[in-house]
Design a protein around this motif. Structure first.
Motif, mmCIF file in Angstrom:
data_model
loop_
_atom_site.group_PDB
_atom_site.id
_atom_site.type_symbol
_atom_site.label_atom_id
_atom_site.label_comp_id
_atom_site.label_asym_id
_atom_site.label_seq_id
_atom_site.Cartn_x
_atom_site.Cartn_y
_atom_site.Cartn_z
ATOM 1 N N TYR A 4 47.389 68.508 -15.765
ATOM 2 C CA TYR A 4 47.664 68.581 -17.207
ATOM 3 C C TYR A 4 46.559 69.352 -17.928
ATOM 4 C CZ TYR A 4 51.655 65.335 -17.276
ATOM 5 O OH TYR A 4 52.877 64.747 -17.112
ATOM 6 N N HIS A 5 45.305 69.086 -17.580
ATOM 7 C CA HIS A 5 44.197 69.790 -18.233
ATOM 8 C C HIS A 5 44.247 71.291 -17.935
ATOM 9 C CE1 HIS A 5 42.525 65.690 -18.650
ATOM 10 N NE2 HIS A 5 42.133 66.190 -19.805
ATOM 11 N N TYR A 8 47.011 72.730 -20.086
ATOM 12 C CA TYR A 8 46.572 72.832 -21.476
ATOM 13 C C TYR A 8 45.594 73.991 -21.669
ATOM 14 C CZ TYR A 8 48.556 68.108 -21.896
ATOM 15 O OH TYR A 8 49.386 67.022 -21.886
ATOM 16 N N TYR A 40 56.602 68.296 -18.956
ATOM 17 C CA TYR A 40 56.128 66.918 -19.111
ATOM 18 C C TYR A 40 54.753 66.897 -19.780
ATOM 19 C CZ TYR A 40 59.775 65.749 -15.676
ATOM 20 O OH TYR A 40 60.959 65.606 -15.013
ATOM 21 N N ALA A 41 53.883 67.809 -19.360
ATOM 22 C CA ALA A 41 52.538 67.862 -19.943
ATOM 23 C C ALA A 41 52.604 68.176 -21.433
ATOM 24 C CB ALA A 41 51.694 68.904 -19.210
ATOM 25 N N TYR A 43 55.121 67.692 -23.429
ATOM 26 C CA TYR A 43 55.776 66.588 -24.142
ATOM 27 C C TYR A 43 54.749 65.532 -24.557
ATOM 28 C CZ TYR A 43 58.829 62.592 -25.014
ATOM 29 O OH TYR A 43 59.449 61.516 -25.593
ATOM 30 N N ARG A 44 53.693 65.415 -23.797
ATOM 31 C CA ARG A 44 52.668 64.395 -24.060
ATOM 32 C C ARG A 44 51.651 64.824 -25.121
ATOM 33 N NH1 ARG A 44 52.006 60.232 -20.033
ATOM 34 N NH2 ARG A 44 49.969 60.042 -21.012
ATOM 35 N N VAL A 45 51.702 66.060 -25.557
ATOM 36 C CA VAL A 45 50.752 66.560 -26.548
ATOM 37 C C VAL A 45 50.987 65.860 -27.883
ATOM 38 C CG1 VAL A 45 50.124 68.594 -27.917
ATOM 39 C CG2 VAL A 45 50.478 68.810 -25.446
ATOM 40 N N ASP A 46 49.905 65.404 -28.498
ATOM 41 C CA ASP A 46 49.970 64.809 -29.831
ATOM 42 C C ASP A 46 50.089 65.952 -30.832
ATOM 43 O OD1 ASP A 46 49.421 63.770 -32.371
ATOM 44 O OD2 ASP A 46 48.050 62.268 -31.572
ATOM 45 N N SER A 50 46.416 67.728 -31.825
ATOM 46 C CA SER A 50 46.071 68.632 -30.735
ATOM 47 C C SER A 50 45.882 70.080 -31.192
ATOM 48 C CB SER A 50 47.170 68.581 -29.677
ATOM 49 O OG SER A 50 46.851 69.470 -28.637
ATOM 50 N N TRP A 54 51.622 74.174 -28.124
ATOM 51 C CA TRP A 54 52.768 73.785 -27.300
ATOM 52 C C TRP A 54 54.024 74.573 -27.666
ATOM 53 C CZ3 TRP A 54 56.944 72.104 -30.022
ATOM 54 C CH2 TRP A 54 56.694 71.772 -31.367
ATOM 55 N N ARG A 70 63.054 64.841 -27.874
ATOM 56 C CA ARG A 70 62.062 65.552 -28.684
ATOM 57 C C ARG A 70 62.118 65.178 -30.163
ATOM 58 N NH1 ARG A 70 61.757 71.688 -27.070
ATOM 59 N NH2 ARG A 70 59.950 71.521 -28.417
#
Length: 106
Positions: A4-5, A8, A40-41, A43-46, A50, A54, A70
């Motif tokens: 994920y990192h 990003y 998936y990664a 989707y998890r972003v605030d 952030s 995205w 979403r």
């Protein structure tokens, strides 16, 4: 660095007015064949906290991937891309030939 990192870190490099595909990001993150993992990664972003752009990641057809999960962010994604100067066709597609990011090196 976790997958994920890494995803990003690459997404942060996409410049304003450009897009990348989920598959492209997966390949650049050394995760070939795993575009869903990129999804998936992201989707998890605030969305409020952030600095990860995205909204600059679209599917291989140059479309925003719509999902009931979403909760309307697909419309936000289009608005953010249009604000950056990206144009959509009448069928809702982005010209990847024109707008796809071509990184020099990652």
């Amino acid at each position: 660095m976790s997958a994920y990192h890494e995803i990003y870190a690459i997404v942060r490099q996409i410049p304003v007015g450009k897009v990348a595909t989920y598959g492209q990001i997966a390949t650049l993150a050394n995760l070939p064949g795993k575009p869903r993992l990129v999804g998936y990664a992201l989707y998890r972003v605030d969305l409020k906290e952030s600095d990860i752009p995205w909204h600059r990641v679209v599917n291989a057809k140059g479309e925003i991937s719509f999902s009931s999960l979403r909760q309307g962010t697909d419309y936000l994604q289009r608005a953010l891309l249009e604000r950056e100067g990206i144009e959509f066709t009448s069928t809702g597609k982005i010209s990847l030939r024109q707008y796809q990011w071509q990184p020099e090196s990652v």
